[in-house]
Enzyme design. Structure first.
Site, PDB file in Angstrom:
ATOM      1  N   ASP A 302       1.011  -1.175   0.515  1.00 38.48           N
ATOM      2  CA  ASP A 302      -0.060   0.179  -0.031  1.00 38.48           C
ATOM      3  C   ASP A 302       0.728   1.186  -0.112  1.00 38.48           C
ATOM      4  OD1 ASP A 302      -2.524  -0.868  -0.261  1.00 38.48           O
ATOM      5  OD2 ASP A 302      -2.409  -1.591   1.975  1.00 38.48           O
ATOM      6  N   GLU A 343      -0.878  18.439   7.831  1.00 45.41           N
ATOM      7  CA  GLU A 343      -0.648  19.183   6.139  1.00 45.41           C
ATOM      8  C   GLU A 343      -1.242  20.466   6.730  1.00 45.41           C
ATOM      9  OE1 GLU A 343      -3.836  17.167   4.424  1.00 45.41           O
ATOM     10  OE2 GLU A 343      -3.395  15.515   3.961  1.00 45.41           O
ATOM     11  N   THR A 367     -15.265  19.288   7.574  1.00 42.58           N
ATOM     12  CA  THR A 367     -15.682  17.899   7.377  1.00 42.58           C
ATOM     13  C   THR A 367     -15.832  16.793   5.981  1.00 42.58           C
ATOM     14  OG1 THR A 367     -17.809  19.372   5.814  1.00 42.58           O
ATOM     15  CG2 THR A 367     -17.186  20.101   8.779  1.00 42.58           C
ATOM     16  N   ALA A 368     -16.261  15.787   6.054  1.00 41.56           N
ATOM     17  CA  ALA A 368     -16.018  15.171   5.106  1.00 41.56           C
ATOM     18  C   ALA A 368     -17.812  15.688   4.293  1.00 41.56           C
ATOM     19  CB  ALA A 368     -16.764  13.724   5.572  1.00 41.56           C
ATOM     20  N   SER A 373     -11.554  23.595   4.569  1.00 37.89           N
ATOM     21  CA  SER A 373     -11.609  24.257   5.712  1.00 37.89           C
ATOM     22  C   SER A 373     -11.768  25.696   5.962  1.00 37.89           C
ATOM     23  CB  SER A 373     -10.794  23.874   6.932  1.00 37.89           C
ATOM     24  OG  SER A 373      -9.444  23.976   6.086  1.00 37.89           O
ATOM     25  N   LYS A 384      -9.164  27.089   1.625  1.00 41.79           N
ATOM     26  CA  LYS A 384      -8.459  25.512   1.384  1.00 41.79           C
ATOM     27  C   LYS A 384      -9.258  24.320   1.313  1.00 41.79           C
ATOM     28  CE  LYS A 384      -5.514  23.292   3.834  1.00 41.79           C
ATOM     29  NZ  LYS A 384      -6.281  24.044   6.019  1.00 41.79           N
ATOM     30  N   ASP A 506      -5.881  -4.346   6.052  1.00 37.17           N
ATOM     31  CA  ASP A 506      -6.952  -4.720   7.705  1.00 37.17           C
ATOM     32  C   ASP A 506      -8.103  -4.817   7.716  1.00 37.17           C
ATOM     33  OD1 ASP A 506      -6.877  -2.207   6.230  1.00 37.17           O
ATOM     34  OD2 ASP A 506      -5.559  -1.134   7.674  1.00 37.17           O
ATOM     35  N   ASP A 510      -9.996  -6.058   2.263  1.00 42.49           N
ATOM     36  CA  ASP A 510      -9.239  -7.109   2.155  1.00 42.49           C
ATOM     37  C   ASP A 510      -9.270  -8.770   2.162  1.00 42.49           C
ATOM     38  OD1 ASP A 510      -8.296  -4.625   0.998  1.00 42.49           O
ATOM     39  OD2 ASP A 510      -7.322  -3.877   3.214  1.00 42.49           O
TER      40      ASP A 510
END
Lengths: 670, 553
Positions: A302, A343, A367-368, A373, A384, A506, A510
Site C-alpha cells: 500500500d 498537512e 468536514t467530510a 476548511s 482552502k 486490514d 481486503d
C-alpha cells in the site's frame, strides 16, 4: 534487518530446563519424529548392550565406554538444541496461559448477563465488556466504543479504540478494556482463539513439519539408509580377507557418517525461525507461511504508510495570473491557522510567517461534506480545500477556473495533491501538497529487485499521481485507483504467471485478496475477517514489515540449506579418519590414507565421533540466530553459502578431528 | 605428448561432433509441430499408436515393450540349437546363462558370461543380440526424450512406440550405418559365411571365427552396449584391426551419450543449462582419464624386479599394436558411458588405474549410457537443486518446478538402489563361497574382481574385470537380477519424479531463483555427484584397488 536485540542464547534460565528436557526427550515416541536421531539412539543402545557384555566378560572397556558415551551424547545434544529453541518461547507461553486461565466473561442473556468462564463461551455468544475487564474471547464489537490496551498481545501499551462497524471492530482475548464499554460477539470456539494459537506458536510444541522440512527429512533419512548399506556391508567385505571389524567400531563409523549434525538441529532451526518472526511481532499461523514468505516473487504494498509517510506536506504555492504571491501565501496561512492536521501545520510552516493570528476570527473546520476548511475574519472568508470542492463553493471567474484546472493537472502529474485557496470571491492559487516518500525506501526496493522480488504499489490515487510517486519510490509497477477487486485480480494474474504474491491489508474488503495471496499479512488493528483471511498477523500494524518477513523466510531456508551442506561435507574428513583406522590391521599399507596423521586407530575413531557430537552444540547459536542474510541475487547468495558452509564443511573437520586426536591421545584415552 | 594428442583427438573431437548430432536428435526425437511429419505419420501407422501418453502410460508401454523383448530373446537363445542360421551347429546354452544374457542385452548392459564366437549361433547374435543392441539403446533415448518433455512442462509425453522407432530408425540406424561403413573400410570383417579354415605353417588346421562383425560393432559402440562379437571384445584383431578402428570405436562410444545432453538441453529449451551439465560431465571424465593414464604409466608390480624398462608403463594386458595409452583411455570411456566393451584387460590394469573404471560405473552419469546417463544425472541434479535451492533462501526449484518431499524421495531411492545392488551383491558374494570360490586372485585384487562384476551389472555397463569364474549359475542369476533392477529402477523413479513435477503449478524464474546455468551450480552439482555418489563406495574402494595399491611393496 531491524530486529529487536537478540537475547543471549545460553542463559541459565534457558539452559537448565533445556538440559533436563534433553533427557525427557529420549522418550522413543518423541524421538521417532526425527528418524536420523532415532537411529542414532538405537545404535547408542546397541553399543551400550555390547558394553555390558564386554564388562561381563571382563574385557577391556575403556574404548567401548567412550564410544557408548559419545553416541548417547550425540542424541542428547540434539535434544538439547531442540529444547533450547523451544525454551525461548516457553516463558512467553506461560504468561499467556496464565492470562487465559483467569479470563471470565459476562454473557448477555435476555435483559441481564451471567458471569461465565471464558472456556464456556461459544461462537455467536454476546458478552459485555466494561472498563477494567479483560476481553474473554476473540470477537467483533457489535455495539459501543471502548478503548483497549492490547499490551498483553502486542507489547505496545498505547490504548486503541475499538468500535462497532468499520475496520476497527476486532477485539482479542486477553486484552484489557481501559475505558467505556462494548458488546462483543464471540467469533471463535474455545481453544481456537488468537491467544491459543499464539501459545501454541511460541511453545513450538506439536509443531507440524513444513513441506520443505519434510523433504529434507526424507533426504536425510535416505542418506542414512545409504550409509547403512555402505557400513553394513563392510563386515562381509572384510570377511573375504579373513578379517573382522568390532561392532562398536562399525557403529561409530555409521553414526559419524549419517547426517546427525543437520538432523539434530533441524527442528531447532524451524522453531527459531518462527521465534524470530514472533519477536518481530508478526504471528505466522503456520510454519508453511514462513517458508512461503521466502519464496515471494511479488510484493503488493500500500502506498500510504508503506511507501510514503502517512501525511502529505506542503511544498510550494502556485499563484494564478494577476495574483501577488504574498496574497496567496497569506491566505493559505490564514486558512490553515485553525487546521491542526499535519498537512495544515506543514502549510503554516511553509508560509513562514512569524506573526500572531489576527483578532476576531472564527475557525471553519474540515468536514467530510464540505471538504474545505478555513477562517472567517469578520466578513472576510478565507478557504482552502480539494480543488473541486472549492470550485463548487461559488461561481468564480471562468478564466481563473480554467487556469486553476491546468495547475491542478500539473501538480497531479508530478505526484502531488493540489489544494485550492480562495479569499472571498477571488480564486488565488493552489498549494502543492507533496507525498513524502520514506527515506531509504528506494534502496530497499532496489535490494528487493536484486533478490528477484517485484514490488507493486497499490494506491487509490489517480494514475498520473500514482505514476509519479511510483517513479520516485522506485517500485516496479503500480495499481492506481485500486479497488479490492482490482487487487484480487492482480494477485490472480501474478499467480497464473507462476508467481507467489504477498500483501498486507486490514479492512474487511481486503479479506478476499488476503486469502488469495500466498502470504497475507493482516494488521492486528484490522477486522476479524481480515485477521482470519491472512496467514500472518502483524501486531505492530506496520505494513513495511512485509519486506522483513520475506527476509526471515529466506533466512530460515538458507540456514537449513547451509547446515545440510556443512553436515554432508563433513563426511569426507570422517571417512579419512575412520577408514584407515578400521582397515589398517588388514592392510597396513592403508595407513597412507591417514592423511591427518591421527595417533592410533582407536583415537582416530573416537576423535571423529567426538567431533561429530560436539559440533552440534557448537552450531546451536548459528541454528538459532540463522545464517547471515543479505539481500542479494541468488547467484551471489549461493557462492557465499557454498564457500562458507561447503568448503568450511570440508576443511573444518580435518582441523577439528586432528585437535581432538591430540587431546584424546594426550589424555591417554585411546 | 602422444597421449595428450590421442585423448584430445578422441574426447575433444567427439564433443565437437556431439553438438550437431544433438540438434539432429532433437529434430528426430522431438520434432516441432510441422517438422518430420512424414516420419511421425509413418511410425504412427507402423505401431498403430498415435495418442499422447501421460507419464504412467508411457512408462507402462516402455516396460511392456521391454518385457516382450526379454521374452523373445530368451526364447531365441534357449532354442538356438533348433533354429536356423546356425552354420557351426552351436549347442544349447545353460538356462541361467540364457536368463543372464537375455537380461544383459535387454537392459543395454551386454555383460557377457560367454564367448560370442564359441557359444552363439548367427541367429542368436543377429536376431537376438544385435536387434536388442538397437532397441535397448532406443529405449534409453526414448525415455530421456519423454523425461525432457515433462521437464519442459508438457503433460503429454508423446507416444513411446513412436519414440522408440524414431530413436531406432532416425538416430541409431543411420549413424550405425555410417560407422559400420567406416569400420569395413578400415578392414573389419562383414560376412554371413561360417568360420574360415586355415592351415598353419606347422600344417595344423585352424578355425578362424568370423561373421557380420562390422554391423555388430557399430551399434555395440554407439548404443553403449559393449557386447563383443568375439569373447575378447575389442582386443580381438578381427574386432579391432587397426589404430583407426580403435579411435573410431572410442568416438562411437562417447558420441551419442554426449549428444543426449545437447538433445536434452534443446527439448527443455535451456541450452546453457545443458552446456553446464556437459561441462561437469567432461570434468569428471577428464579427471578419470588423467588418473588412469597417469597410474598406468608405471610398470606393473610384477615386473619391478625384472630387468624391464620402466619407461613404457604397464604393458600387461594391452594390445601393443594399438599403443599403450588407448587401453586405460578406453577403460575410462567404456565405463563412464555404461558401454562395457573393452580395449585392454581390465584385470591387468594397475590397481589405481582399475579404480577409475569402477568410479565411472559407481557414478554412471558422466555421460553414461545412451539416454539413461543423462537420466542418472537428472537424479543428481534434483538433489543438488534441493540443497542449493535452500541455500538461496527459497523452496528449491528446478526450471520452475518445485522440488519437494516426493521428488527427493524418488531421487534418493534411486541412489539407494544403486548402492544396494553393488555393495549388497558384492557383500553376498565376497563373504561366501559363491564368490570366494570363483576368484582367480586372492586378497584385495580378488575382491576388486567381485566388486567390479556387480558394479558392471548394476550400472548396466557390461565390461568385465575378468579373472573371475563368472559363468556359474549363481553369478548368472545374481548379476541378471542386478542388471534388471539397475536398468528399470533408474528409469521408473525419474519418471515418477517428472510425473510429480508436471502436476504442480510451475513457478516463474526470477533473479531470486537458483540459477542452473552458472559455474557455482556446476560446482554444487559436481560436489553432489562426489558426495552422494562416490563417497558411498569409498570403503569398498579402500578394500579393493586402494588396498592393493598400498600393499604393493
Amino acid at each position: 534487518m531491524t530486529q529487536k536485540p537478540t537475547r543471549s542464547i545460553f542463559t541459565a534460565d534457558l539452559v537448565r530446563p533445556a538440559l533436563r528436557q534433553s533427557f525427557t526427550k529420549l522418550y522413543p515416541g518423541l524421538l521417532i519424529r526425527n528418524p536420523v536421531m532415532f537411529t542414532t539412539a538405537v545404535v547408542a543402545l546397541l553399543a551400550s548392550v555390547l558394553l555390558l557384555a564386554t564388562i561381563a566378560r571382563q574385557g577391556d572397556v575403556l574404548f567401548e565406554i567412550q564410544i557408548a558415551f559419545w553416541l548417547w551424547l550425540t542424541v542428547l545434544f540434539g535434544n538439547f538444541a531442540e529444547a533450547l529453541a523451544e525454551g525461548r518461547g516457553k516463558a512467553q507461553a506461560e504468561a499467556l496461559r496464565s492470562t487465559k486461565a483467569e479470563l471470565r466473561g459476562k454473557r448477555l442473556k435476555g435483559s441481564g448477563h451471567q458471569d461465565v468462564a471464558a472456556s464456556e463461551l461459544r461462537k455467536g455468544d454476546v458478552v459485555l465488556v466494561e472498563m477494567g475487564d479483560l476481553i474473554p474471547a476473540d470477537g467483533e464489537v457489535i455495539e459501543g466504543v471502548a478503548s483497549v490496551n492490547e499490551a498483553a498481545i502486542t507489547g505496545e501499551s498505547a490504548p486503541v479504540i475499538r468500535e462497532a462497524g468499520g475496520d476497527r471492530s476486532a477485539v482479542t482475548a486477553g486484552t484489557r478494556v481501559i475505558s467505556d464499554w462494548a458488546k462483543v460477539r464471540v467469533t471463535v470456539e474455545p481453544g481456537a482463539g488468537f491467544l491459543d494459537r499464539m501459545i501454541a506458536l511460541v511453545e513450538g510444541a506439536n509443531r507440524a513439519k513444513t513441506p520443505n522440512e519434510i523433504a529434507l527429512t526424507v533426504l536425510l533419512t535416505g542418506l542414512t539408509l545409504i550409509f547403512l548399506v555402505a557400513v553394513g556391508t563392510l563386515p562381509a567385505f572384510v570377511a573375504y580377507t579373513g578379517g573382522s571389524i568390532a561392532v562398536p567400531v562399525l557403529v561409530a563409523l555409521f553414526v559419524a557418517l549419517i547426517p546427525t549434525t543437520i538432523s539434530a538441529l533441524l527442528s531447532a532451526i524451524g522453531i527459531a525461525g518462527m521465534d524470530r518472526l514472533i519477536r518481530f511481532n508478526v504471528l505466522a499461523k503456520s510454519g508453511r507461511a514462513v517458508e512461503a514468505a521466502g519464496d515471494i516473487d511479488t510484493l503488493l504494498l500500500d502506498k500510504t504508510g508503506t511507501i510514503t509517510l502517512g501525511d502529505r506536506q506542503a511544498s510550494q504555492f502556485l499563484t494564478l495570473s494577476g495574483i501577488q504571491e504574498g496574497e496567496l501565501v497569506e491566505a493559505a496561512w490564514l486558512s490553515s491557522l485553525g487546521d491542526e492536521t499535519p498537512e495544515g501545520r506543514s502549510i503554516v510552516a511553509l508560509a513562514g510567517r512569524n506573526e500572531d493570528a489576527p483578532e476576531n476570527t472564527e475557525v471553519v473546520g474540515f468536514t467530510a461534506q464540505t471538504r474545505v476548511s478555513g477562517l472567517n475574519i469578520g466578513e472576510r472568508k478565507v478557504r482552502k480545500g480539494a480543488v473541486d470542492a472549492v470550485l463548487n463553493l461559488r461561481e468564480f471567474d471562468p478564466a481563473a477556473v480554467r487556469e486553476m484546472k491546468a495547475i491542478t493537472d500539473r501538480i497531479a502529474r508530478v505526484g502531488g495533491t493540489p489544494l485550492a485557496v480562495t479569499d472571498g470571491t477571488r480564486l488565488l492559487g493552489a498549494i502543492y501538497l507533496k507525498d513524502i516518500v520514506k527515506s531509504g525506501i528506494k534502496e530497499r526496493f532496489a535490494e528487493l529487485r536484486q533478490m528477484g522480488i517485484r514490488t507493486v504499489m497499490i494506491t487509490g490515487d489517480n494514475p498520473l499521481t500514482a505514476a509519479a510517486i511510483a517513479a520516485e519510490a522506485g517500485v516496479d509497477d503500480f495499481l492506481a485507483e485500486a479497488t479490492p477487486e482490482d487487487k484480487l485480480r492482480l494477485i490472480r494474474k501474478e499467480q497464473a504467471a507462476g508467481k507467489l504474491v504477498a500483501m498486507c491489508g486490514d479492512g474487511t474488503n481486503d479479506a478476499p485478496a488476503l486469502a488469495q495471496s500466498d502470504v497475507g499479512v493482516a494488521m492486528n488493528t484490522g477486522t476479524q475477517a481480515a485477521r482470519e483471511a491472512g496467514n500472518m498477523v502483524d501486531l505492530d500494524n506496520n505494513p513495511t514489515k512485509l519486506i522483513e518477513v520475506v527476509g526471515i523466510g529466506k533466512q530460515l531456508l538458507m540456514t537449513r540449506g547451509a547446515l545440510t551442506t556443512f553436515s554432508i561435507s563433513n563426511d569426507v574428513a570422517k571417512y579419512f579418519a575412520i577408514l584407515p583406522a578400521i582397515f589398517v590391521a588388514l592392510y597396513p599399507g592403508l595407513d597412507a590414507l591417514n592423511v591427518m596423521g591421527l595417533s592410533t586407530p582407536e583415537s582416530a575413531i573416537l576423535s571423529a565421533l567426538i567431533f561429530n557430537a560436539i559440533i552440534i552444540p557448537l552450531l546451536v547459536p548459528l541454528a538459532l540466530r540463522g545464517v547471515t542474510y543479505r539481500p542479494q541475487t541468488a547467484a551471489r547468495q549461493l557462492i557465499r553459502n557454498l564457500s562458507i558452509y561447503g568448503l568450511g564443511g570440508l576443511i573444518a573437520p580435518f582441523v577439528g578431528i586432528k585437535l581432538i586426536d591430540f587431546a584424546v591421545s594426550g589424555l591417554g584415552l585411546a | 605428448m602422444d597421449h595428450l594428442f590421442v585423448i584430445l583427438f578422441i574426447v575433444g573431437g567427439t564433443a565437437l561432433l556431439s553438438v550437431p548430432l544433438g540438434s539432429y536428435m532433437k529434430w528426430a526425437m522431438d520434432p516441432a509441430p510441422n517438422q518430420a511429419d512424414r516420419w511421425t505419420r509413418l511410425f504412427q501407422t507402423i505401431s498403430g499408436a498415435s495418442e499422447d501418453q501421460d507419464w504412467k502410460r508411457y512408462l507402462v508401454t516402455l516396460l511392456v515393450f521391454n518385457i516382450i523383448m526379454f521374452t523373445l530373446t530368451f526364447a531365441i537363445l534357449a532354442l538356438q540349437q533348433w533354429l536356423p542360421l546356425n552354420p557351426d551347429a552351436r549347442p544349447a546354452l545353460d538356462p541361467t546363462l540364457v536368463f543372464n544374457t537375455a537380461a544383459s542385452f535387454t537392459t543395454n548392459t551386454n555383460l557377457q558370461h560367454y564367448s560370442g564366437e564359441v557359444s552363439m549361433s548367427y541367429l542368436s547374435q543377429l536376431a537376438g543380440l544385435m536387434w536388442l543392441q538397437f532397441v535397448s539403446a532406443a529405449t534409453g533415448i526414448a525415455a530421456l526424450t519423454a523425461l525432457a518433455r515433462g521437464i519442459a512442462g508438457r503433460s503429454g509425453l508423446a507416444n513411446f512406440m513412436v519414440d522408440v522407432q524414431r530413436a531406432s530408425f532416425l538416430v541409431l540406424l543411420p549413424v550405425a550405418a555410417i560407422v559400420s561403413l567406416l569400420m569395413v573400410l578400415a578392414g573389419m570383417p562383414m560376412t554371413l559365411q561360417g568360420s574360415a579354415m586355415a592351415t598353419t605353417l606347422e600344417g595344423a588346421t585352424q578355425t578362424i571365427a568370423r561373421g557380420p562383425v562390422a554391423a555388430f560393432l557399430a551399434i555395440k559402440q554407439l548404443g553403449t552396449n559393449g557386447g563383443g562379437f568375439f569373447g575378447p571384445n575389442a582386443t580381438h584383431p578381427l574386432e579391432n584391426p587397426s589404430f583407426w578402428t580403435n579411435a573410431l570405436a572410442m568416438i562411437a562410444i562417447l558420441l551419442i551419450p554426449m549428444a543426449c545432453v545437447w538433445m536434452f538441453g534443446r527439448i527443455v529449451r535451456r541450452i546453457r543449462h545443458a552446456a553446464l551439465i556437459f561441462a561437469v560431465m567432461t570434468v569428471f571424465i577428464l579427471a578419470k582419464i588423467t588418473g588412469s593414464v597417469f597410474f598406468e604409466s608405471a610398470p606393473t608390480p610384477a615386473f619391478v624386479e625384472l630387468p624391464v624398462s620402466d619407461e613404457t608403463g604397464n604393458l600387461e594386458g594391452k594390445e601393443l599394436r594399438l599403443g599403450a595409452t588407448t587401453g586405460p583411455l578406453w577403460a575410462v570411456l567404456t565405463t563412464a558411458t555404461s558401454n562395457g566393451s573393452v580395449g585392454a584387460m581390465h584385470d591387468s590394469l594397475n590397481p589405481l588405474t582399475g579404480l577409475m573404471p569402477l568410479a565411472g560405473m559407481w557414478l554412471n552419469a558422466t555421460f553414461g549410457g545412451v539416454g539413461v546417463g543423462m537420466i542418472n544425472m537428472f537424479i543428481y541434479i534434483v538433489l543438488a537443486v534441493f540443497v542449493a535451492g535452500m541455500m538461496v533462501g527459497r523452496t528449491p526449484e528446478y526450471l520452475g518446478h518445485k522440488i519437494e518431499a516426493k521428488e527427493v524421495r524418488f531421487a534418493i531411492l534411486a541412489l539407494f538402489a544403486h548402492a544396494v545392488l553393488i555393495l549388497g551383491g558384492t557383500a553376498l558374494f565376497a563373504a561366501t563361497p559363491l564368490g570366494q570360490a570363483t576368484v582367480q586372485d586372492f586378497g584385495a585384487h580378488g575382491f576388486s574382481e567381485i566388486l567390479y562384476e556387480f558394479s558392471s551389472a548394476a550400472a548396466n555397463n557390461g565390461s568385465g574385470f575378468e579373472g573371475l569364474g563368472d559363468g556359474s549359475g549363481p553369478w548368472n542369476i545374481a548379476t541378471g537380477i542386478a542388471m534388471l533392477l539397475g536398468r528399470y529402477l533408474p528409469i521408473i523413479l525419474p519418471f515418477a519424479i517428472v510425473g510429480s513435477l508436471v502436476a504442480k503449478r510451475r513457478a516463474a524464474e526470477t533473479a531470486g531463483t537458483l540459477g542452473v546455468e552458472d559455474a557455482t551450480f556446476g560446482t554444487m552439482l559436481g560436489l553432489t555427484v562426489l558426495i552422494f555418489g562416490a563417497l558411498t563406495f569409498l570403503p569398498a574402494a579402500a578394500l579393493g584397488p586402494i588396498a592393493e595399491h598400498f600393499s604393493i611393496p
